[in-house]
Scaffold this motif. Structure first.
Motif, PDB file in Angstrom:
ATOM      1  N   ASN A 143       0.825  -1.210   0.051  1.00  0.00           N
ATOM      2  CA  ASN A 143       0.022  -0.122   0.159  1.00  0.00           C
ATOM      3  C   ASN A 143       1.079   1.229   0.026  1.00  0.00           C
ATOM      4  OD1 ASN A 143      -3.163  -0.319   0.366  1.00  0.00           O
ATOM      5  ND2 ASN A 143      -2.041  -2.084   1.482  1.00  0.00           N
ATOM      6  N   PRO A 144       1.548   1.689  -1.044  1.00  0.00           N
ATOM      7  CA  PRO A 144       2.445   2.807  -1.218  1.00  0.00           C
ATOM      8  C   PRO A 144       1.532   4.163  -1.431  1.00  0.00           C
ATOM      9  CG  PRO A 144       2.028   1.681  -3.452  1.00  0.00           C
ATOM     10  CD  PRO A 144       1.206   0.951  -2.338  1.00  0.00           C
ATOM     11  N   HIS A 145       1.306   4.462  -0.284  1.00  0.00           N
ATOM     12  CA  HIS A 145       0.387   5.659  -0.111  1.00  0.00           C
ATOM     13  C   HIS A 145       0.183   5.917   1.392  1.00  0.00           C
ATOM     14  CE1 HIS A 145      -3.391   3.430   0.652  1.00  0.00           C
ATOM     15  NE2 HIS A 145      -3.166   2.606  -0.429  1.00  0.00           N
ATOM     16  N   TYR A 146      -0.123   7.260   1.606  1.00  0.00           N
ATOM     17  CA  TYR A 146      -0.324   7.868   2.958  1.00  0.00           C
ATOM     18  C   TYR A 146      -1.732   8.524   3.200  1.00  0.00           C
ATOM     19  CZ  TYR A 146       4.746   8.025   3.123  1.00  0.00           C
ATOM     20  OH  TYR A 146       6.149   7.802   2.867  1.00  0.00           O
ATOM     21  N   LYS A 147      -2.443   8.962   2.108  1.00  0.00           N
ATOM     22  CA  LYS A 147      -3.415   9.768   2.003  1.00  0.00           C
ATOM     23  C   LYS A 147      -4.631   9.382   2.757  1.00  0.00           C
ATOM     24  CE  LYS A 147      -4.400  12.472  -1.553  1.00  0.00           C
ATOM     25  NZ  LYS A 147      -4.119  13.925  -0.673  1.00  0.00           N
ATOM     26  N   ASP A 148      -4.917   8.254   2.944  1.00  0.00           N
ATOM     27  CA  ASP A 148      -6.033   7.540   3.670  1.00  0.00           C
ATOM     28  C   ASP A 148      -5.911   7.878   5.212  1.00  0.00           C
ATOM     29  OD1 ASP A 148      -7.457   6.626   1.497  1.00  0.00           O
ATOM     30  OD2 ASP A 148      -6.705   4.550   1.778  1.00  0.00           O
ATOM     31  N   MET A 149      -4.615   8.125   5.587  1.00  0.00           N
ATOM     32  CA  MET A 149      -4.317   8.624   7.003  1.00  0.00           C
ATOM     33  C   MET A 149      -4.446  10.354   7.276  1.00  0.00           C
ATOM     34  SD  MET A 149      -3.934   7.772  10.099  1.00  0.00           S
ATOM     35  CE  MET A 149      -4.043   5.847   9.580  1.00  0.00           C
ATOM     36  N   GLY A 150      -5.631  10.793   7.018  1.00  0.00           N
ATOM     37  CA  GLY A 150      -5.964  12.198   6.920  1.00  0.00           C
ATOM     38  C   GLY A 150      -5.310  13.160   6.089  1.00  0.00           C
ATOM     39  N   ASN A 151      -5.015  12.535   4.714  1.00  0.00           N
ATOM     40  CA  ASN A 151      -4.183  13.403   3.916  1.00  0.00           C
ATOM     41  C   ASN A 151      -2.755  13.686   4.322  1.00  0.00           C
ATOM     42  OD1 ASN A 151      -6.097  13.740   1.574  1.00  0.00           O
ATOM     43  ND2 ASN A 151      -7.241  15.348   2.846  1.00  0.00           N
ATOM     44  N   LEU A 152      -2.371  12.634   5.007  1.00  0.00           N
ATOM     45  CA  LEU A 152      -1.032  12.643   5.441  1.00  0.00           C
ATOM     46  C   LEU A 152       0.162  12.564   4.057  1.00  0.00           C
ATOM     47  CD1 LEU A 152       0.876  12.657   7.949  1.00  0.00           C
ATOM     48  CD2 LEU A 152       1.022  10.047   7.682  1.00  0.00           C
TER      49      LEU A 152
ATOM     50  N   TRP B  63      10.071   9.792  -0.445  1.00  0.00           N
ATOM     51  CA  TRP B  63       9.460   9.011  -1.332  1.00  0.00           C
ATOM     52  C   TRP B  63       9.413  10.012  -2.527  1.00  0.00           C
ATOM     53  CZ3 TRP B  63       5.194  10.750  -3.945  1.00  0.00           C
ATOM     54  CH2 TRP B  63       4.453  11.859  -3.265  1.00  0.00           C
ATOM     55  N   THR B  64       9.459  11.300  -2.330  1.00  0.00           N
ATOM     56  CA  THR B  64       9.348  12.290  -3.526  1.00  0.00           C
ATOM     57  C   THR B  64      10.700  12.131  -4.585  1.00  0.00           C
ATOM     58  OG1 THR B  64      10.279  14.133  -2.178  1.00  0.00           O
ATOM     59  CG2 THR B  64       7.798  13.928  -2.680  1.00  0.00           C
ATOM     60  N   TYR B  65      11.669  11.347  -3.817  1.00  0.00           N
ATOM     61  CA  TYR B  65      13.042  11.318  -4.707  1.00  0.00           C
ATOM     62  C   TYR B  65      12.933   9.541  -5.048  1.00  0.00           C
ATOM     63  CZ  TYR B  65      18.011   9.906  -5.009  1.00  0.00           C
ATOM     64  OH  TYR B  65      19.179   9.274  -5.464  1.00  0.00           O
ATOM     65  N   LEU B  66      12.408   8.793  -4.275  1.00  0.00           N
ATOM     66  CA  LEU B  66      12.639   7.286  -4.496  1.00  0.00           C
ATOM     67  C   LEU B  66      11.717   6.847  -5.489  1.00  0.00           C
ATOM     68  CD1 LEU B  66      13.346   6.253  -0.937  1.00  0.00           C
ATOM     69  CD2 LEU B  66      14.945   6.308  -2.751  1.00  0.00           C
ATOM     70  N   LEU B  67      10.264   7.182  -5.159  1.00  0.00           N
ATOM     71  CA  LEU B  67       9.548   6.815  -6.079  1.00  0.00           C
ATOM     72  C   LEU B  67       9.411   7.148  -7.684  1.00  0.00           C
ATOM     73  CD1 LEU B  67       6.842   4.879  -6.155  1.00  0.00           C
ATOM     74  CD2 LEU B  67       5.347   6.635  -5.664  1.00  0.00           C
ATOM     75  N   PRO B  68       9.493   8.344  -7.805  1.00  0.00           N
ATOM     76  CA  PRO B  68       9.684   8.741  -9.201  1.00  0.00           C
ATOM     77  C   PRO B  68      10.777   8.221  -9.926  1.00  0.00           C
ATOM     78  CG  PRO B  68       9.095  10.705  -7.963  1.00  0.00           C
ATOM     79  CD  PRO B  68       9.558   9.571  -7.071  1.00  0.00           C
ATOM     80  N   ARG B  69      11.914   8.036  -9.115  1.00  0.00           N
ATOM     81  CA  ARG B  69      13.171   7.518  -9.957  1.00  0.00           C
ATOM     82  C   ARG B  69      12.696   6.044 -10.377  1.00  0.00           C
ATOM     83  NH1 ARG B  69      18.806   6.310  -6.348  1.00  0.00           N
ATOM     84  NH2 ARG B  69      17.113   4.983  -5.236  1.00  0.00           N
ATOM     85  N   ARG B  70      12.069   5.153  -9.642  1.00  0.00           N
ATOM     86  CA  ARG B  70      11.588   3.999  -9.855  1.00  0.00           C
ATOM     87  C   ARG B  70      10.434   3.883 -10.999  1.00  0.00           C
ATOM     88  NH1 ARG B  70      13.235  -0.896  -7.593  1.00  0.00           N
ATOM     89  NH2 ARG B  70      14.980  -0.771  -6.306  1.00  0.00           N
ATOM     90  N   ALA B  71       9.477   4.586 -10.728  1.00  0.00           N
ATOM     91  CA  ALA B  71       8.197   4.277 -11.293  1.00  0.00           C
ATOM     92  C   ALA B  71       7.842   5.334 -12.284  1.00  0.00           C
ATOM     93  CB  ALA B  71       7.080   4.398 -10.456  1.00  0.00           C
ATOM     94  N   GLY B  72       8.680   6.507 -12.384  1.00  0.00           N
ATOM     95  CA  GLY B  72       8.316   7.755 -13.166  1.00  0.00           C
ATOM     96  C   GLY B  72       7.509   8.665 -12.637  1.00  0.00           C
TER      97      GLY B  72
ATOM     98  N   THR C 159       0.241   7.439  -5.573  1.00  0.00           N
ATOM     99  CA  THR C 159      -0.172   7.917  -4.431  1.00  0.00           C
ATOM    100  C   THR C 159      -1.432   8.396  -4.124  1.00  0.00           C
ATOM    101  OG1 THR C 159       0.901   9.981  -4.930  1.00  0.00           O
ATOM    102  CG2 THR C 159       2.490   8.392  -3.787  1.00  0.00           C
ATOM    103  N   GLN C 160      -1.958   9.058  -5.345  1.00  0.00           N
ATOM    104  CA  GLN C 160      -3.253   9.454  -5.199  1.00  0.00           C
ATOM    105  C   GLN C 160      -4.362   8.487  -5.404  1.00  0.00           C
ATOM    106  OE1 GLN C 160      -3.848  12.796  -4.844  1.00  0.00           O
ATOM    107  NE2 GLN C 160      -1.851  12.849  -4.811  1.00  0.00           N
TER     108      GLN C 160
END
Length: 567
Positions: free
Chosen positions: A410-419, A425-434, A442-443
């Motif tokens: 579950n690679p996301h946080y937003k369900d925890m009150g829009n955390l 992650w803003t460095y690591l995730l785009p580097r791997r997935a685009g 994440t959305q």
């Protein structure tokens, strides 16, 4: 392909796994939480499913629903087993083998026609662990078999007839059925009793003359004492003597309203202070082993949650591992969880939830940064159990990610009150997935299987469960370490890290993420604190989140569509 509605009490591990597996096979899937019978009726009317699957329910499906559409129910017991506490009884009574049955809902609970079933050997483990692993795996196989049979036009099987020797009806497993007699119960008996209640509701007992519920029990090796007495401590757990040894009790929950499940030694800190420390006696969330040029740092935190202290201890262990002359370092999480990120229960119980949130996120960021900045060897994240939120992004700090084929991410946080989240992650995730995929992941806030994760570049290697054994992991890592291209790979790793740092520093990523997190923790919008409270205290949801309820998302979109006025 079928239109399938998952009807479940909660979006639990089994429901998420089915959501992943069914979508992966091309089925159209939506979810409705079992909030009220009328809500269930409305969801069926809106979605018009070909099939309803109930992975986890606490009450019967309304009769008018199962008469109007075929409904399959997943029961965590073999064919003929009936009752609400099937797995509890199996663990308590020491069953050597257990099973899962997929049956069609009818007028009698757990008694409809059986479409498919599976069996599995039982192991000594907590109910929640067996459910998350063996029960979930067998349930997925049985559900897929049932769907294939329905798609092939197989007629509905005949239900078991009364008098069938396999039919066994059991009521709830109550406290009196598994109360511990510390003066007579063996270690094995105590383990079965506590394991049968682990997860929910926990086993009622007492520590230091205070009534509590017990969780997270393990055999204590080479420890003994007067039966019933607390004789040692280690890594937050307390050892309690039995008639033939001792058990470690890792977590407890007090009985006062709104009490939280926390480390046993933390709740009883004053009493634990005088107890002897007994490391390496069966309770060790952190372990390091070396196999030639392969180092393996194993960590397994209860329910995958990592306190500030856990993050700091893991960072210390990681730094110590880096002093060893290895070429490959495996970061191997537990079979139940890799990590779910920061520890929401500890945060909820702190004097200042905002301050503890801040300490916790910075501690896990420190760990992630240390992994990212390791350039003298290869680091591999080995995900053997599910991972969520910051735990997923922590794994991406390594050079490679290996994951078991039954893992759900579950690679996301937003369900925890829009955390907003951090762990770089803003460095690591785009580097791997685009960049585009990173935004979508994440959305959308959906669970992800490893097949999809591998297509996106989040996972590098998918391993079957038998391939997750230590000897196989070490063999794979040793091959990486002996590869002739290792030196060139490490040199390229250093060049890429230096280039990335020159373009935008890790500190800049962290500062930007933490600015958003500070607003979550200290800002005027309390959404994170409300969501955390509801999650920790298991406040029932008043509606199904639109991210998983496709049938309701469509209806909402239709309501919001602007009216067209004829000219």
């Amino acid at each position: 392909m079928m239109r399938i509605l998952l009807l479940s009490h909660s979006f639990n591990s089994l429901t998420q796994r089915l959501h992943v597996e069914l979508r992966e096979r091309g089925h159209e899937v939506s979810v409705e939480l079992d909030i009220h019978p009328d809500v269930t009726r409305e969801s069926v009317a809106l979605y018009r499913p070909d099939l309803v699957i109930a992975p986890f329910l606490k009450r019967a499906i309304p009769e008018d629903v199962w008469r109007s559409v075929r409904c399959l129910v997943v029961h965590p017991g073999p064919p003929g087993d009936r009752g609400p506490a099937a797995l509890d009884w199996a663990i308590l009574e020491g069953a050597a083998e257990w099973g899962v049955t997929v049956l069609q809902a009818d007028g009698e609970f757990d008694a409809g026609p059986v479409w498919a079933s599976r069996t599995f050997p039982m192991r000594r483990a907590a109910k929640s662990s067996i459910y998350r692993n063996e029960v979930t795996s067998c349930a997925v196989e049985a559900v897929l078999e049932a769907i294939a049979a329905i798609e092939a036009g197989r007629p509905t099987p005949q239900p078991m007839r009364e008098g069938d020797a396999r039919i066994r009806v059991r009521g709830p497993c109550r406290q009196s059925d598994r109360a511990i007699d510390w003066q007579h119960d063996t270690t094995e008996t105590v383990l079965r009793k506590i394991n049968s209640a682990d997860g929910m509701p926990g086993l009622l007992d007492s520590l230091f003359f205070q009534d509590v519920r017990l969780f997270d029990v393990h055999e204590a090796r080479d420890i003994s004492g007067v039966p019933g007495t607390i004789v040692a401590q280690c890594d937050g757990a307390l050892a309690r003597a039995t008639v033939d040894g001792a058990v470690w009790i890792g977590h407890v929950r007090q009985l006062a309203p709104k009490s939280l499940k926390r480390s046993a030694a933390k709740i009883f800190a004053e009493q634990a202070a005088s107890l002897p420390l007994r490391p390496d006696c069966g309770y060790a969330p952190l372990q390091y082993r070396e196999h030639g040029e392969v180092g393996e740092l194993r960590f397994s935190f209860y329910n995958g949650a990592m306190t500030t202290g856990d993050c700091e201890a893991l960072l210390d262990a990681y730094r110590a591992a880096l002093t060893r002359p290895t070429k490959v370092l495996l970061l191997t999480g537990g079979f139940d969880y890799w990590s779910n990120g920061i520890h929401l229960a500890e945060i909820e119980g702190a004097d200042s939830a905002a301050d503890e949130s801040w300490r916790n996120i910075n501690a896990i960021d420190d760990l992630a940064r240390a992994i990212i900045e390791t350039t003298d060897r290869l680091v591999v994240s080995v995900i053997r159990g599910n991972a969520g939120a910051g735990g997923v992004f922590l794994s991406l700090a390594a050079d490679e990610v290996w994951a078991g084929d039954q893992v759900v991410l579950n690679p996301h946080y937003k369900d925890m009150g829009n955390l907003f989240g951090s762990e770089y992650w803003t460095y690591l995730l785009p580097r791997r997935a685009g960049a585009d995929n990173a935004t979508r992941i994440t959305q959308c806030r959906l669970p992800m299987g490893v097949a999809e994760a591998k297509r996106l570049g989040i996972v590098d290697r998918v391993l079957a469960r038998n391939e997750l054994a230590r000897e196989n992991l070490v063999k794979l890592a040793a091959a990486m370490g002996s590869d002739q291209g290792l030196a060139a790979r490490l040199a390229d790793k250093r060049r890429r890290r230096a280039a990335d740092e020159a373009e935008k520093s890790l500190q800049a990523y962290r500062d930007e993420e933490l600015r958003r997190m500070r607003l979550n923790f200290y800002g005027f919008d309390p959404s994170y604190h409300v969501a955390r409270y509801n999650f920790i205290h298991k406040v029932p949801k008043s509606r199904t989140p639109l991210t998983i309820a496709n049938h309701r998302l469509r209806r909402t979109a239709e309501r919001q569509r602007p009216m067209v006025v004829p000219s």
